[in-house]
Write a protein that holds these residues in place. Sequence first.
Motif, PDB file in Angstrom:
ATOM      1  N   LYS A 124       0.840  -1.204   0.000  1.00  0.00           N
ATOM      2  CA  LYS A 124       0.000   0.000   0.000  1.00  0.00           C
ATOM      3  C   LYS A 124       0.863   1.237   0.000  1.00  0.00           C
ATOM      4  O   LYS A 124       0.603   2.189  -0.735  1.00  0.00           O
ATOM      5  N   ALA A 125       1.899   1.225   0.818  1.00  0.00           N
ATOM      6  CA  ALA A 125       2.771   2.398   0.906  1.00  0.00           C
ATOM      7  C   ALA A 125       3.442   2.677  -0.430  1.00  0.00           C
ATOM      8  O   ALA A 125       3.538   3.829  -0.866  1.00  0.00           O
ATOM      9  N   ILE A 126       3.892   1.619  -1.095  1.00  0.00           N
ATOM     10  CA  ILE A 126       4.555   1.808  -2.394  1.00  0.00           C
ATOM     11  C   ILE A 126       3.580   2.366  -3.409  1.00  0.00           C
ATOM     12  O   ILE A 126       3.897   3.274  -4.190  1.00  0.00           O
ATOM     13  N   GLN A 143       1.001   4.201  -2.818  1.00  0.00           N
ATOM     14  CA  GLN A 143       0.758   5.607  -2.505  1.00  0.00           C
ATOM     15  C   GLN A 143       1.904   6.483  -2.976  1.00  0.00           C
ATOM     16  O   GLN A 143       1.695   7.572  -3.522  1.00  0.00           O
ATOM     17  N   ALA A 144       3.105   6.014  -2.753  1.00  0.00           N
ATOM     18  CA  ALA A 144       4.270   6.790  -3.163  1.00  0.00           C
ATOM     19  C   ALA A 144       4.305   6.946  -4.680  1.00  0.00           C
ATOM     20  O   ALA A 144       4.639   8.015  -5.207  1.00  0.00           O
ATOM     21  N   ASP A 145       3.944   5.873  -5.382  1.00  0.00           N
ATOM     22  CA  ASP A 145       3.902   5.955  -6.841  1.00  0.00           C
ATOM     23  C   ASP A 145       2.892   6.985  -7.298  1.00  0.00           C
ATOM     24  O   ASP A 145       3.139   7.765  -8.233  1.00  0.00           O
ATOM     25  N   LEU A 170       1.946   9.560  -5.691  1.00  0.00           N
ATOM     26  CA  LEU A 170       2.511  10.875  -5.371  1.00  0.00           C
ATOM     27  C   LEU A 170       3.471  11.300  -6.472  1.00  0.00           C
ATOM     28  O   LEU A 170       3.521  12.465  -6.857  1.00  0.00           O
ATOM     29  N   GLN A 171       4.210  10.357  -6.972  1.00  0.00           N
ATOM     30  CA  GLN A 171       5.161  10.654  -8.034  1.00  0.00           C
ATOM     31  C   GLN A 171       4.433  11.133  -9.284  1.00  0.00           C
ATOM     32  O   GLN A 171       4.900  12.031  -9.977  1.00  0.00           O
ATOM     33  N   GLU A 172       3.279  10.518  -9.539  1.00  0.00           N
ATOM     34  CA  GLU A 172       2.513  10.887 -10.731  1.00  0.00           C
ATOM     35  C   GLU A 172       1.956  12.294 -10.617  1.00  0.00           C
ATOM     36  O   GLU A 172       1.835  13.020 -11.591  1.00  0.00           O
ATOM     37  N   ALA A 232       3.179  14.854  -9.463  1.00  0.00           N
ATOM     38  CA  ALA A 232       4.158  15.944  -9.493  1.00  0.00           C
ATOM     39  C   ALA A 232       3.832  16.930 -10.604  1.00  0.00           C
ATOM     40  O   ALA A 232       3.466  16.533 -11.703  1.00  0.00           O
ATOM     41  N   PRO A 233       3.963  18.190 -10.320  1.00  0.00           N
ATOM     42  CA  PRO A 233       3.615  19.198 -11.329  1.00  0.00           C
ATOM     43  C   PRO A 233       4.505  19.052 -12.542  1.00  0.00           C
ATOM     44  O   PRO A 233       5.710  18.861 -12.433  1.00  0.00           O
ATOM     45  N   THR A 234       3.918  19.114 -13.713  1.00  0.00           N
ATOM     46  CA  THR A 234       4.711  18.962 -14.924  1.00  0.00           C
ATOM     47  C   THR A 234       5.181  20.306 -15.454  1.00  0.00           C
ATOM     48  O   THR A 234       6.096  20.402 -16.240  1.00  0.00           O
TER      49      THR A 234
END
Lengths: 744, 159
Positions: free
Chosen positions: B132-134, B136-138, B140-142, B144-146
Amino acid sequence: MSPSVPLQEMIRAIRSARTQCEERGVIQRECAAIRAQFRQADNGGRSHNLAKLLYVHMLGYPAHFGQMECVRMIASPRYSEKRVGYLGAMMLLDEKQDASLLITNSIKNDLSHSNQYVQSLALCTLACMGSAEMCRDLAPEIDRLLRASNSYIKKKAALCAVHIVRKVHDLGELFAPAARSLLAEKNHGVLHGAVVLIIELCERNPETLERFRKTVPDLVQIMKGLVLSGYSPEHDVAGISDPFLQVRILRLLRILGHNNEGASDAMNDLLAQVATNTDSTKTVGNAVLYETVLTVLDIKSESGLRVLAVNILGRFLLNNDRNIRYIAMTSLQKIVGTDHNAVQRHRGTIVDCLKDQDASVKRRALELSLALVSASNVRSMMKELLLFLSSCPAELKAHAASGIFNAAERYAPSQRWHIDTILHVLTTAGGDVRDETVPNLIQLITNASELHCYTVHKLYRALLTDISQQSLVQVACWCIGEYGDLLLRGECQETEAVQVTEDDVLDALETVLQSHMSSPGPLTACLSLHHFTTASRIRSIVSIYGSCIDVELQQRAVEYNALFKKYDHMSLFPPPVCGFPQVCDLLDLLGGSEETLQPSPAVGAPAPGLLINTASTAGGDLLDLLGVLEPAPLAPAPTVPVYEKDGVTLTLSCEKQSDTGLTVTLTASNSTDSDISSFTLQAAVPKLYLSLAGPFLAASHYIKSFLLQVNLKMRVRISYTSQGSAFQDTVQIDSFPGLDAAGQ
Amino acid sequence: MRFMLLFSRQGKLRLQKWYTATAERDKKKMVRELMQIVLARKPKMCSFLEWRDLKIVYKRYASLYFCCAIEEQDNELITLEVIHRFVELLDKYFGSVCELDIIFNFEKAYFILDEFLMGGEIQDTSKKSVLKAIEQADLLQEEAPTAKSFIFFADTTIV
């Protein structure tokens, strides 16, 4: 998450390179591109570039130019960049790099970030490559996180604290209170982290350990909950509820219960429960049982529990899984000294493991088997061990051989058995035995006087079968030289009679000479045989080697030839007994170091007799030979005191065993009221009274017949501890009772 | 745990995680030595061996060797379970993981490992929790402002 296309393209390009050279070319191009990208301003592809560099680094190519980029990325507000930046820091930066200090500030900021995944990155990186300085800087932050954050962060903070404590031991004090309170948490991750942290704190600081002993009841409670609770899907592994946490708690209990009755009592029931209730059909169950056993054996557990633990190990030994057998033997090895009888019960299974295919298992089984040899089982164990020796892997042969020798020496039921065993080892693994085996064996053979006939026959036969084992050949040649008469006599009580002629023996010796070019053993044996055989063939063999290429052989042959010419009547000499002391390096009285005899374990016990050979070294005055041929009558053994001081007395008595052997017995006694400990006795005699040591023993054989007229002197040094103080004294003994002034 | 290595049967290193400070040169030497030893082992042999002052626990999954170095007093059997748990995590994440997944997504393999172990110790004993944590982190990565954001970098860039 979408894959990084640029990264994957590069990986593909590298993998499609057909040669190392091509690969290097691709990598160089890519690195150049990456370097250029780093210099540019942000173009949205920074994380991809760094990731590429990290891949290149993993292949083994230099990537240090990416270090600063990592620092920059970590400072970025974008999570994607932070993530790769931190990964890069962990891979490229270690505490020795200066750049690592630059990220301390970023880490500090990120530790208080609003997003827990950013906090997690910072914690992970600190725990991975944090230097002592960084740890000291950030420790208060970690402590804060240990107390006030969510479970996700708490569990990570706990493990980060472990790293900090490893780097800066003093900081353990800082974390102890927080660690204590974490034990009350319900979250398994946090509990696990807390237990790991407490283990680290207790291992570092005995005072902290004392304080944490109070937590034993809490830990027992937690374990009980895990063991007895119903099925919990989240933490279940093959029917065991959270085995990882269980193992950790057991480990902590081990540390807390070690050397402490109270704590050990408190956990006794729990350990018994875990030991009996844990399902041992899968590896994970066995992992918990293993940890339980280790704990039981290391704390002050009651005997019933210990027996239970050893039985579990015994069950492990029968397990089909080779891994389980291996760790069982490792554990049994640790306790074979203390719980010897318990381990003996599983001897059969252990011996079976000697036949296992795996070298690690074999090694373990060998160690254990050697430790289990005792007076009652020595015959059967030795049979197994000798069988093992014949088929064991090369790297274990030396160890097995020396182990067998030690065991044989300690528990030999009879001398004949002992000699047989040693011969067996020499025939199977002669090349792997240590150097002192040969003199030791010769000593043994000499002492077993009734078996001389048997031994020489056996060795002769061994020599006929196989001359490739150097040590066996040495011993055999010496023995033939020494006891050649018994060999030629033909009859022997212990083995079947076989007719051996002089020519047979000389044939054998010649074969050895021809193949073992550098060993003069057979030549010297020929010389010895001169006593019992007709001279002509021997002389011809010896003179041939007078022109041998090998210098050693040539020298010997020439010397012996000279002896033949000079002493035609050597055949009149009675065959002397060749014995020589175990200690080979006694130096002369004039200040040389002295040899230590075995220290007396109990005061009042007589010191071991010192066998001294009154013989000269090579080159002694040969002309003194003549005239000293009659063996002196054995004198009775009077005892005279030679030292008396502070209640410690040394008395000496001499006994002439034969014309060349003299036994000097030194008896030490303690007439004080208090015990004396660490008693050692060292004796030294002049160098002249030494026989030659080394493989060419038979050379001294003929020399021993020539007695030197030199006075025997001995210097004895004793040292001991009495009532807390150490004493040392030296005494010189110039006259020996039973010997006349000429030392005869 | 002192370190963990993943390598193929051809001796290619796919992942290395060191939990103690070690010089680069020493790392390379140890990896080479250990790979040689482990690759020489026969299939039916024990999963444990002694090397220097450490215990090595290794297990082969398809074409990859998972190799951990643990201390003298550590439990070898539970280490096997740790390795197995890591493989399960990879498997769940990549969907029937194979060596190629780990090659082409090595940075993700590291992210998963870093969510599972810290300082050589397990962070969370619940598989679900880690995954679950991974996840969520993924996400969050998505998120990210482009958009290019020079202005944000002005004061945080370290040169």
